[in-house]
Design an enzyme around this catalytic site. Structure first.
Site, short mmCIF file in Angstrom:
data_model
loop_
_atom_site.label_atom_id
_atom_site.label_comp_id
_atom_site.label_asym_id
_atom_site.label_seq_id
_atom_site.Cartn_x
_atom_site.Cartn_y
_atom_site.Cartn_z
N HIS A 49 3.59 15.63 -5.91
CA HIS A 49 3.21 14.25 -5.61
C HIS A 49 3.55 13.87 -4.16
O HIS A 49 2.70 13.37 -3.42
CB HIS A 49 3.91 13.30 -6.58
CG HIS A 49 3.59 11.86 -6.33
ND1 HIS A 49 2.34 11.32 -6.53
CD2 HIS A 49 4.36 10.85 -5.87
CE1 HIS A 49 2.35 10.04 -6.21
NE2 HIS A 49 3.57 9.72 -5.80
N GLU B 255 0.89 -6.19 -9.37
CA GLU B 255 -0.06 -5.59 -8.43
C GLU B 255 -1.41 -6.30 -8.35
O GLU B 255 -2.46 -5.71 -8.43
CB GLU B 255 -0.27 -4.10 -8.77
CG GLU B 255 -0.77 -3.30 -7.58
CD GLU B 255 -0.76 -1.80 -7.80
OE1 GLU B 255 0.33 -1.24 -7.97
OE2 GLU B 255 -1.84 -1.21 -7.80
N ASN C 111 0.75 1.79 -2.44
CA ASN C 111 -0.12 2.92 -2.75
C ASN C 111 -0.68 3.60 -1.50
O ASN C 111 -1.60 4.40 -1.59
CB ASN C 111 -1.29 2.45 -3.63
CG ASN C 111 -0.80 1.93 -4.97
OD1 ASN C 111 0.10 2.51 -5.56
ND2 ASN C 111 -1.36 0.83 -5.41
N LYS D 154 6.84 0.39 -13.09
CA LYS D 154 5.60 1.09 -13.44
C LYS D 154 5.96 2.27 -14.33
O LYS D 154 6.77 3.12 -13.94
CB LYS D 154 4.89 1.59 -12.19
CG LYS D 154 4.02 0.55 -11.53
CD LYS D 154 3.13 1.19 -10.49
CE LYS D 154 2.28 0.17 -9.79
NZ LYS D 154 1.52 0.76 -8.66
N LYS E 223 11.05 -2.28 -1.50
CA LYS E 223 10.27 -2.28 -2.75
C LYS E 223 10.60 -3.52 -3.58
O LYS E 223 9.72 -4.16 -4.15
CB LYS E 223 10.52 -1.00 -3.55
CG LYS E 223 9.68 -0.99 -4.82
CD LYS E 223 9.35 0.36 -5.33
CE LYS E 223 8.33 0.22 -6.47
NZ LYS E 223 8.01 1.47 -7.11
N ARG F 149 1.42 -5.64 -3.74
CA ARG F 149 2.02 -4.38 -4.25
C ARG F 149 1.12 -3.18 -3.99
O ARG F 149 1.59 -2.03 -3.95
CB ARG F 149 2.37 -4.52 -5.73
CG ARG F 149 3.14 -3.32 -6.25
CD ARG F 149 3.80 -3.54 -7.58
NE ARG F 149 4.49 -2.33 -8.00
CZ ARG F 149 5.30 -2.25 -9.03
NH1 ARG F 149 5.53 -3.31 -9.78
NH2 ARG F 149 5.89 -1.11 -9.34
N GLU G 225 7.66 9.37 0.49
CA GLU G 225 7.68 7.97 0.03
C GLU G 225 8.56 7.12 0.96
O GLU G 225 8.31 5.93 1.15
CB GLU G 225 8.19 7.88 -1.42
CG GLU G 225 7.32 8.59 -2.45
CD GLU G 225 6.04 7.82 -2.83
OE1 GLU G 225 5.82 6.71 -2.30
OE2 GLU G 225 5.28 8.35 -3.65
N HIS H 6 -1.83 7.12 -1.58
CA HIS H 6 -1.78 7.57 -2.98
C HIS H 6 -3.16 7.85 -3.59
O HIS H 6 -3.27 8.72 -4.45
CB HIS H 6 -1.04 6.54 -3.84
CG HIS H 6 0.45 6.66 -3.73
ND1 HIS H 6 1.12 6.53 -2.53
CD2 HIS H 6 1.42 6.92 -4.67
CE1 HIS H 6 2.42 6.69 -2.74
NE2 HIS H 6 2.63 6.92 -4.03
N ARG I 224 7.49 -1.97 -30.00
CA ARG I 224 7.00 -3.01 -29.07
C ARG I 224 8.01 -3.34 -27.96
O ARG I 224 7.96 -4.41 -27.36
CB ARG I 224 6.61 -4.29 -29.80
CG ARG I 224 5.47 -4.09 -30.79
CD ARG I 224 4.78 -5.39 -31.11
NE ARG I 224 3.71 -5.16 -32.06
CZ ARG I 224 3.83 -5.32 -33.37
NH1 ARG I 224 4.96 -5.72 -33.89
NH2 ARG I 224 2.80 -5.09 -34.16
N HIS J 270 -3.39 11.31 -5.02
CA HIS J 270 -3.63 11.65 -6.43
C HIS J 270 -4.82 12.60 -6.56
O HIS J 270 -4.82 13.50 -7.42
CB HIS J 270 -3.89 10.38 -7.25
CG HIS J 270 -2.64 9.60 -7.54
ND1 HIS J 270 -2.65 8.29 -7.95
CD2 HIS J 270 -1.33 9.94 -7.49
CE1 HIS J 270 -1.40 7.87 -8.12
NE2 HIS J 270 -0.59 8.85 -7.85
N1 GLY Z 1 4.79 3.52 -6.75
C1 GLY Z 1 4.08 2.37 -6.40
C2 GLY Z 1 4.52 1.14 -7.10
O1 GLY Z 1 5.54 1.15 -7.77
O2 GLY Z 1 3.86 0.14 -7.03
#
Ligand code: GLY
Length: 351
Positions: A257, A230, A238, A142, A220, A234, A184, A241, A120, A245
């Site tokens: 990516h 998010e 993306n 993430k 960031k 946030r 990025e 993305h 956990r 993706h």
């Molecule tokens: N890679 C996008 C984020 O961390 O929100």
């Protein structure tokens, strides 16, 4: 060494500099008492830096076991996830021990997800070794593995206790992998920093790598501090993305990516202009910066294929998809698009 402090649900510091991998054990000792360490890395990175990191940790008094897996995006699988969990249990790793992710985004995402679930939750440290993981995936918590339906569909928000980005390791990166990370970096300029975008227009990323990494981590950090889970802002991270993706999925992960995100940003930028979401076509600015950094800007898949591959995206709610589009130069906004309009948006963005 430069530092950037993240104050999300967990407070931690991102360290950015050069020449400290040999003394990483002492650095980690500053934040975590002696314990057992599970060092997780892929075969490529471990062969370059694994023994150095292990020796430094051992010399500092940590007891280290390593789990090394074959490199590649396929490694973010349930199979590997389970193997690492079983490995930890077999080695009697406890909740007070530590995971160390040594590698790029795949290693960081996989290790972070293991750390979030084993017993956990166990502390973990990120040692990113690619541009992409230094500027994006190692920061912000993430963590994920992939499902057959798409990338990162199983995961958790789980912050590391520290991030150590030693830019010296970038010297051994294949050029293609270095370039991938630039997508990025350019993303940050497009979504919220016009001055940084202008800097990227006029300057080389490689020649200014420490400054560039720090600026991206600061951007960031600010976004994650305000919206860790998010719920809103946030989502800006993306940009490119959703379609990116889909490109990765359609290519069976043969398009990386970063390259997919580069193409995704172009499609989203042009598509937004063509359907009236952006007043100007900012791809005029975006394209030359991507090209200067040797990133692709088109792909051979049809709009229909990309649309179908996008449908399992996390940014979809019942009948709408969040798309990130330029509002002005160096500023993006989050828009909701009816799912049935997404194919047209993609098609317009590809013309
Ligand atoms: N890679 C996008 C984020 O961390 O929100």
């Amino acid at each position: 060494m430069e530092t950037v402090k993240v104050t999300a649900s967990k407070e931690y510091t991102v360290h950015i500099g050069t020449g400290f991998l040999n003394s990483i054990g002492e650095k980690i000792k500053g934040i975590k008492r002696l314990c057992r360490v599970v060092l997780i890395s892929d075969d490529t990175v471990f062969s370059l830096y694994g023994e150095k990191v292990k020796k430094s940790l051992t010399d500092s008094g940590y007891s280290v076991v390593e789990f090394v897996f074959p490199h590649g995006e396929e490694a973010k699988s349930f199979e590997n996830f389970e193997k690492i969990l079983e490995f930890c249990a077999e080695n009697s790793i406890t909740r007070t021990d530590l995971f160390v992710a040594l590698g790029g985004g795949v290693t960081g995402d996989l290790t972070g997800f293991v750390a979030s679930t084993y017993l956990r939750g166990v502390d973990f440290v990120q040692i990113p070794t690619t541009v992409l993981s230094m500027v994006d995936s190692s920061v912000g918590g993430k963590t994920a593995i992939n499902l057959k339906a798409g990338k990162n569909l199983c995961g958790a928000f789980y912050q590391p206790i520290a991030v150590f980005a030693d830019c010296d390791v970038l010297n051994t990166l294949p050029r293609e992998t270095f370039n991938e990370g630039c997508a990025e970096i350019i993303k940050y300029g497009m979504i919220c920093d016009k001055d940084f975008l202008a800097f990227l227009q006029d300057n080389s990323i490689k020649e200014n790598i420490e400054y560039v990494i720090k600026r991206c981590v600061e951007i960031k950090r600010d976004i994650v501090n305000r919206d860790e889970f998010e719920k809103g802002e946030r989502k800006l991270l993306n940009f490119g993305h959703t379609i990116g993706h889909a490109i990765e999925k359609c290519s069976n992960l043969t398009i990386s990516h970063g390259n997919a995100v580069a193409i995704g940003m172009v499609i989203a930028t042009k598509g937004a202009y063509e359907v009236g979401m952006s007043e100007e076509d900012y791809s005029d600015v975006l394209l030359p910066i991507l090209e200067k950094n040797n990133l692709p800007t088109t792909c051979d898949f049809s709009a229909e294929d990309l649309y179908k591959a996008s449908l399992s995206d996390k940014k979809r709610s019942f009948d709408t998809m969040s798309v990130i589009v330029p509002e002005e130069l160096g500023l993006c906004k989050i828009m909701k698009l009816p799912v049935e309009d997404l194919q047209n948006f993609i098609e317009k963005g590809m013309n």
